[in-house]
Design a protein around this motif. Structure first.
Motif, PDB file in Angstrom:
ATOM      1  N   SER A  66       0.803  -1.228   0.000  1.00 30.25           N
ATOM      2  CA  SER A  66       0.000   0.000   0.000  1.00 30.25           C
ATOM      3  C   SER A  66       0.836   1.278   0.000  1.00 30.25           C
ATOM      4  CB  SER A  66      -0.949   0.009   1.197  1.00 30.25           C
ATOM      5  OG  SER A  66      -1.857  -1.050   1.128  1.00 30.25           O
ATOM      6  N   PRO A  67       1.881   1.412   0.827  1.00 36.52           N
ATOM      7  CA  PRO A  67       2.656   2.662   0.806  1.00 36.52           C
ATOM      8  C   PRO A  67       3.297   2.928  -0.558  1.00 36.52           C
ATOM      9  CG  PRO A  67       3.124   1.407   2.792  1.00 36.52           C
ATOM     10  CD  PRO A  67       2.349   0.498   1.886  1.00 36.52           C
ATOM     11  N   LEU A  68       3.766   1.872  -1.193  1.00 42.08           N
ATOM     12  CA  LEU A  68       4.384   2.029  -2.509  1.00 42.08           C
ATOM     13  C   LEU A  68       3.350   2.414  -3.556  1.00 42.08           C
ATOM     14  CD1 LEU A  68       6.792   1.767  -4.429  1.00 42.08           C
ATOM     15  CD2 LEU A  68       6.273  -0.679  -4.611  1.00 42.08           C
ATOM     16  N   LEU A  69       2.205   1.751  -3.545  1.00 48.24           N
ATOM     17  CA  LEU A  69       1.167   2.051  -4.528  1.00 48.24           C
ATOM     18  C   LEU A  69       0.617   3.461  -4.329  1.00 48.24           C
ATOM     19  CD1 LEU A  69      -0.678  -1.398  -4.524  1.00 48.24           C
ATOM     20  CD2 LEU A  69       0.937  -0.522  -6.222  1.00 48.24           C
ATOM     21  N   GLU A  70       0.503   3.889  -3.079  1.00 51.09           N
ATOM     22  CA  GLU A  70       0.043   5.251  -2.813  1.00 51.09           C
ATOM     23  C   GLU A  70       1.045   6.274  -3.350  1.00 51.09           C
ATOM     24  OE1 GLU A  70      -0.613   5.426   1.361  1.00 51.09           O
ATOM     25  OE2 GLU A  70      -2.340   4.064   1.317  1.00 51.09           O
ATOM     26  N   LEU A  71       2.317   5.980  -3.190  1.00 52.16           N
ATOM     27  CA  LEU A  71       3.353   6.864  -3.730  1.00 52.16           C
ATOM     28  C   LEU A  71       3.230   6.975  -5.245  1.00 52.16           C
ATOM     29  CD1 LEU A  71       6.053   8.459  -3.539  1.00 52.16           C
ATOM     30  CD2 LEU A  71       7.228   6.242  -3.688  1.00 52.16           C
ATOM     31  N   LEU A  72       2.945   5.859  -5.898  1.00 54.43           N
ATOM     32  CA  LEU A  72       2.908   5.833  -7.360  1.00 54.43           C
ATOM     33  C   LEU A  72       1.663   6.497  -7.936  1.00 54.43           C
ATOM     34  CD1 LEU A  72       4.240   2.228  -8.124  1.00 54.43           C
ATOM     35  CD2 LEU A  72       5.500   4.397  -8.182  1.00 54.43           C
ATOM     36  N   VAL A  73       0.506   6.279  -7.312  1.00 56.47           N
ATOM     37  CA  VAL A  73      -0.732   6.740  -7.951  1.00 56.47           C
ATOM     38  C   VAL A  73      -1.398   7.934  -7.267  1.00 56.47           C
ATOM     39  CG1 VAL A  73      -1.185   4.414  -8.832  1.00 56.47           C
ATOM     40  CG2 VAL A  73      -2.260   5.142  -6.697  1.00 56.47           C
ATOM     41  N   ASP A  74      -1.028   8.238  -6.028  1.00 62.48           N
ATOM     42  CA  ASP A  74      -1.706   9.313  -5.301  1.00 62.48           C
ATOM     43  C   ASP A  74      -0.831  10.522  -5.008  1.00 62.48           C
ATOM     44  OD1 ASP A  74      -4.126   7.935  -5.212  1.00 62.48           O
ATOM     45  OD2 ASP A  74      -3.586   6.886  -3.357  1.00 62.48           O
ATOM     46  N   ASN A  75       0.479  10.362  -5.101  1.00 61.78           N
ATOM     47  CA  ASN A  75       1.385  11.470  -4.792  1.00 61.78           C
ATOM     48  C   ASN A  75       1.696  12.242  -6.071  1.00 61.78           C
ATOM     49  OD1 ASN A  75       3.620  13.127  -4.176  1.00 61.78           O
ATOM     50  ND2 ASN A  75       4.195  11.780  -2.493  1.00 61.78           N
ATOM     51  N   GLU A  76       1.067  13.407  -6.217  1.00 61.95           N
ATOM     52  CA  GLU A  76       1.247  14.217  -7.426  1.00 61.95           C
ATOM     53  C   GLU A  76       2.525  15.054  -7.398  1.00 61.95           C
ATOM     54  OE1 GLU A  76      -0.748  14.695 -10.286  1.00 61.95           O
ATOM     55  OE2 GLU A  76      -1.802  12.876  -9.686  1.00 61.95           O
ATOM     56  N   ASP A  77       3.226  15.052  -6.278  1.00 63.14           N
ATOM     57  CA  ASP A  77       4.437  15.862  -6.154  1.00 63.14           C
ATOM     58  C   ASP A  77       5.687  15.141  -6.631  1.00 63.14           C
ATOM     59  OD1 ASP A  77       3.005  17.986  -5.022  1.00 63.14           O
ATOM     60  OD2 ASP A  77       3.147  17.084  -3.016  1.00 63.14           O
ATOM     61  N   VAL A  78       5.588  13.832  -6.803  1.00 61.93           N
ATOM     62  CA  VAL A  78       6.741  13.031  -7.210  1.00 61.93           C
ATOM     63  C   VAL A  78       6.532  12.536  -8.635  1.00 61.93           C
ATOM     64  CG1 VAL A  78       8.157  11.009  -6.719  1.00 61.93           C
ATOM     65  CG2 VAL A  78       7.137  12.307  -4.828  1.00 61.93           C
ATOM     66  N   LEU A  79       7.454  12.879  -9.523  1.00 59.45           N
ATOM     67  CA  LEU A  79       7.398  12.404 -10.903  1.00 59.45           C
ATOM     68  C   LEU A  79       7.888  10.962 -10.956  1.00 59.45           C
ATOM     69  CD1 LEU A  79       7.006  13.218 -13.954  1.00 59.45           C
ATOM     70  CD2 LEU A  79       9.460  13.722 -13.958  1.00 59.45           C
ATOM     71  N   LYS A  80       7.158  10.101 -11.645  1.00 55.12           N
ATOM     72  CA  LYS A  80       7.546   8.701 -11.773  1.00 55.12           C
ATOM     73  C   LYS A  80       8.165   8.472 -13.146  1.00 55.12           C
ATOM     74  CE  LYS A  80       4.276   9.037  -8.558  1.00 55.12           C
ATOM     75  NZ  LYS A  80       3.353  10.171  -8.364  1.00 55.12           N
ATOM     76  N   VAL A  81       9.387   7.993 -13.172  1.00 56.75           N
ATOM     77  CA  VAL A  81      10.141   7.829 -14.415  1.00 56.75           C
ATOM     78  C   VAL A  81      10.220   6.347 -14.769  1.00 56.75           C
ATOM     79  CG1 VAL A  81      12.342   8.233 -15.584  1.00 56.75           C
ATOM     80  CG2 VAL A  81      11.492   9.888 -13.886  1.00 56.75           C
ATOM     81  N   PHE A  82       9.783   6.023 -15.986  1.00 55.77           N
ATOM     82  CA  PHE A  82       9.833   4.656 -16.501  1.00 55.77           C
ATOM     83  C   PHE A  82      10.605   4.644 -17.814  1.00 55.77           C
ATOM     84  CE2 PHE A  82       5.948   4.986 -14.054  1.00 55.77           C
ATOM     85  CZ  PHE A  82       5.809   3.761 -13.413  1.00 55.77           C
ATOM     86  N   HIS A  83      10.984   3.462 -18.246  1.00 57.36           N
ATOM     87  CA  HIS A  83      11.440   3.278 -19.620  1.00 57.36           C
ATOM     88  C   HIS A  83      10.552   2.234 -20.275  1.00 57.36           C
ATOM     89  CE1 HIS A  83      14.013   3.232 -23.134  1.00 57.36           C
ATOM     90  NE2 HIS A  83      13.851   1.920 -23.141  1.00 57.36           N
ATOM     91  N   ALA A  84       9.889   2.620 -21.376  1.00 61.22           N
ATOM     92  CA  ALA A  84       8.928   1.732 -22.050  1.00 61.22           C
ATOM     93  C   ALA A  84       8.000   1.139 -20.991  1.00 61.22           C
ATOM     94  CB  ALA A  84       9.655   0.635 -22.818  1.00 61.22           C
ATOM     95  N   GLY A  85       7.329   2.025 -20.274  1.00 62.82           N
ATOM     96  CA  GLY A  85       6.629   1.631 -19.053  1.00 62.82           C
ATOM     97  C   GLY A  85       5.238   1.071 -19.215  1.00 62.82           C
ATOM     98  N   GLY A  86       4.799   0.789 -20.435  1.00 60.79           N
ATOM     99  CA  GLY A  86       3.422   0.355 -20.635  1.00 60.79           C
ATOM    100  C   GLY A  86       3.002  -0.824 -19.780  1.00 60.79           C
ATOM    101  N   GLN A  87       3.818  -1.867 -19.740  1.00 59.75           N
ATOM    102  CA  GLN A  87       3.444  -3.061 -18.975  1.00 59.75           C
ATOM    103  C   GLN A  87       3.587  -2.831 -17.472  1.00 59.75           C
ATOM    104  OE1 GLN A  87       4.052  -7.068 -20.980  1.00 59.75           O
ATOM    105  NE2 GLN A  87       5.777  -5.930 -21.848  1.00 59.75           N
ATOM    106  N   ASP A  88       4.552  -2.008 -17.083  1.00 59.21           N
ATOM    107  CA  ASP A  88       4.669  -1.655 -15.658  1.00 59.21           C
ATOM    108  C   ASP A  88       3.440  -0.881 -15.197  1.00 59.21           C
ATOM    109  OD1 ASP A  88       7.400  -2.637 -15.647  1.00 59.21           O
ATOM    110  OD2 ASP A  88       7.943  -0.788 -16.668  1.00 59.21           O
ATOM    111  N   ILE A  89       3.003   0.058 -16.032  1.00 62.63           N
ATOM    112  CA  ILE A  89       1.822   0.851 -15.707  1.00 62.63           C
ATOM    113  C   ILE A  89       0.581  -0.039 -15.651  1.00 62.63           C
ATOM    114  CG2 ILE A  89       0.344   2.735 -16.514  1.00 62.63           C
ATOM    115  CD1 ILE A  89       2.917   3.906 -17.838  1.00 62.63           C
ATOM    116  N   GLU A  90       0.508  -0.998 -16.567  1.00 64.68           N
ATOM    117  CA  GLU A  90      -0.623  -1.931 -16.565  1.00 64.68           C
ATOM    118  C   GLU A  90      -0.705  -2.688 -15.240  1.00 64.68           C
ATOM    119  OE1 GLU A  90      -2.072  -6.072 -18.776  1.00 64.68           O
ATOM    120  OE2 GLU A  90      -0.226  -5.060 -19.417  1.00 64.68           O
ATOM    121  N   ILE A  91       0.428  -3.113 -14.722  1.00 64.01           N
ATOM    122  CA  ILE A  91       0.453  -3.850 -13.459  1.00 64.01           C
ATOM    123  C   ILE A  91      -0.067  -2.974 -12.320  1.00 64.01           C
ATOM    124  CG2 ILE A  91       2.010  -4.814 -11.713  1.00 64.01           C
ATOM    125  CD1 ILE A  91       3.675  -5.925 -14.038  1.00 64.01           C
ATOM    126  N   VAL A  92       0.404  -1.732 -12.271  1.00 62.77           N
ATOM    127  CA  VAL A  92      -0.063  -0.817 -11.227  1.00 62.77           C
ATOM    128  C   VAL A  92      -1.563  -0.587 -11.360  1.00 62.77           C
ATOM    129  CG1 VAL A  92       0.134   1.517 -10.299  1.00 62.77           C
ATOM    130  CG2 VAL A  92       2.193   0.298 -11.028  1.00 62.77           C
TER     131      VAL A  92
END
Length: 393
Positions: A66-92
């Motif tokens: 939960s803390p990690l998922l909240e950081l990824l999807v609810d924290n608008e102050d932190v930019l999330k950097v991926f490379h070819a992140g489509g499948q990573d985003i799908e998992i989230v």
């Protein structure tokens, strides 16, 4: 940078996320398996900022993500950097119903910096950091426990390198004035609708030569049925029935369940088992595809015609020239279907006629279609020149 040992407990993860929540950006990657399942099996999550990096074991007993998922999807102050992140985003998205936001994808950024349409991660690292990656653990079984140190080190590298590359990319984008180019693209890949699977739309991925509403209606029903079967059983679609099998059944539907024994690609047991009965029920409930859902013809641009096709080819040539001059990947400037629609006379709703794409390419594309721009060869080089339209009828 401090690299943590593999995180296998919720308290350590929570503390890490509390610190990362104060960072301007984090790099994120995942390792997963999906060869034998419909849903990706999340096996490892890697995350880093400029000070620390860690791999998290989501399979560890009692792990609360939960803390990690909240950081990824609810924290608008932190930019999330991926490379070819489509499948990573799908998992989230599968875990939360949301997508990471705001986000930045270095593969898309590389397109704006002239590194090609789909630069791989190893090539990105080599070009920006001069580091040759060890690919030995790339195809490892990430679901196996315990993970060995080589696997963990390989996985951590995916974010520790990204943390170094991102600021350099950002600086170059700002220097070249191309940072704003990417805003629309990043919002597009962050759109949750991209990661929602609608069974009733699954048929659109299957190639079938027929345009008969009855055939396409049966295909739609069969594809939706297969999608739900695959989801419920957590099996790849092809393990239920292959695309060509569904297309064949849609074109030549069996009259009764016992006829399934004659269908190539299906087990003979389907003639009498429950899954065969469910397929037959889906077929029986199928209705002809409504006219509003009929796919457009193969050229995707009704009325294009032979001359329009030639114009579209000229636009593709212009795209190559402008992309080369700008050192940007052609696909970032324009899609093929947009060029064909422009050649067919469409003007509304085309991304190439809006914003930065219009300035970089669309203005010239429109001038070419309207006869105000022409190709010329000077000194052995292909160039564009304003056409002399005086005296033309």
């Amino acid at each position: 940078m401090h690299v943590h040992p593999l995180i296998t407990d919720s308290k350590t993860l929570s503390d890490l996320c509390s610190r990362l929540a104060r960072s301007p950006f984090v790099a994120v990657d995942t390792e997963f398996m999906r060869e034998n399942s419909y849903w990706p099996d999340l096996c490892l999550i890697q995350i880093a900022d400029e000070s620390e990096a860690a791999a998290i074991d989501p399979k560890a007993e009692g792990m609360d993500l939960s803390p990690l998922l909240e950081l990824l999807v609810d924290n608008e102050d932190v930019l999330k950097v991926f490379h070819a992140g489509g499948q990573d985003i799908e998992i989230v998205h599968n875990l939360t119903g949301k997508t990471p936001h705001p986000l930045f994808d270095t593969q898309i950024a590389a397109m704006a910096l002239g590194q090609g349409d789909q630069v791989g991660y190893s090539n990105l690292v080599d070009s920006w950091l001069g580091i040759t990656l060890d690919k030995g653990a790339r195809f490892t079984d990430w679901s196996r426990r315990p993970l060995d140190q080589r696997q963990i080190d390989y996985a951590i590298g995916d974010v520790t390198h990204l943390v170094k590359i991102f600021p350099r990319m950002l600086a170059k984008l700002r220097k070249t004035g191309r940072g704003d180019w990417l805003d629309q693209e990043m919002e597009r890949i962050a759109d949750p609708d991209n990661y929602v699977t609608i069974p009733e739309q699954a048929w659109q991925r299957i190639k079938v030569p027929s345009r008969k509403p009855e055939v396409l209606g049966r295909l739609k029903a069969l594809a939706a049925w297969r999608e739900r079967e695959a989801q419920n059983k957590n099996l790849p679609r092809g393990r239920i029935a292959k695309d060509e099998t569904l297309a064949d059944i849609a074109a030549h539907p069996p009259r009764v369940q016992s006829d399934l024994a004659k269908v190539r690609g299906l087990s003979g047991s389907w003639a009498g088992n429950d899954i065969g009965a469910r397929m037959i029920a889906a077929l029986a409930a199928a209705t002809p595809l409504p006219a509003a859902e009929m796919p457009v013809r193969e050229d995707r641009t009704p009325g294009l015609g032979k001359d329009g096709t030639l114009v579209a080819d000229l636009l593709k040539l212009l795209l190559k020239i402008r992309a080369r001059e700008s050192s940007v990947a052609p696909r970032l400037l324009a899609r093929t279907d947009e060029l064909e629609m422009l050649a067919a006379g469409r003007r509304d709703g085309l991304a190439i006629l809006e914003g930065w794409r219009f300035e970089q390419f669309g203005r010239d594309a429109l001038a070419l279609v309207e006869g105000r721009l022409a190709f010329a060869v000077r000194g052995g080089k292909l160039m564009m020149t304003m056409a002399d339209t005086e005296g033309t009828a």
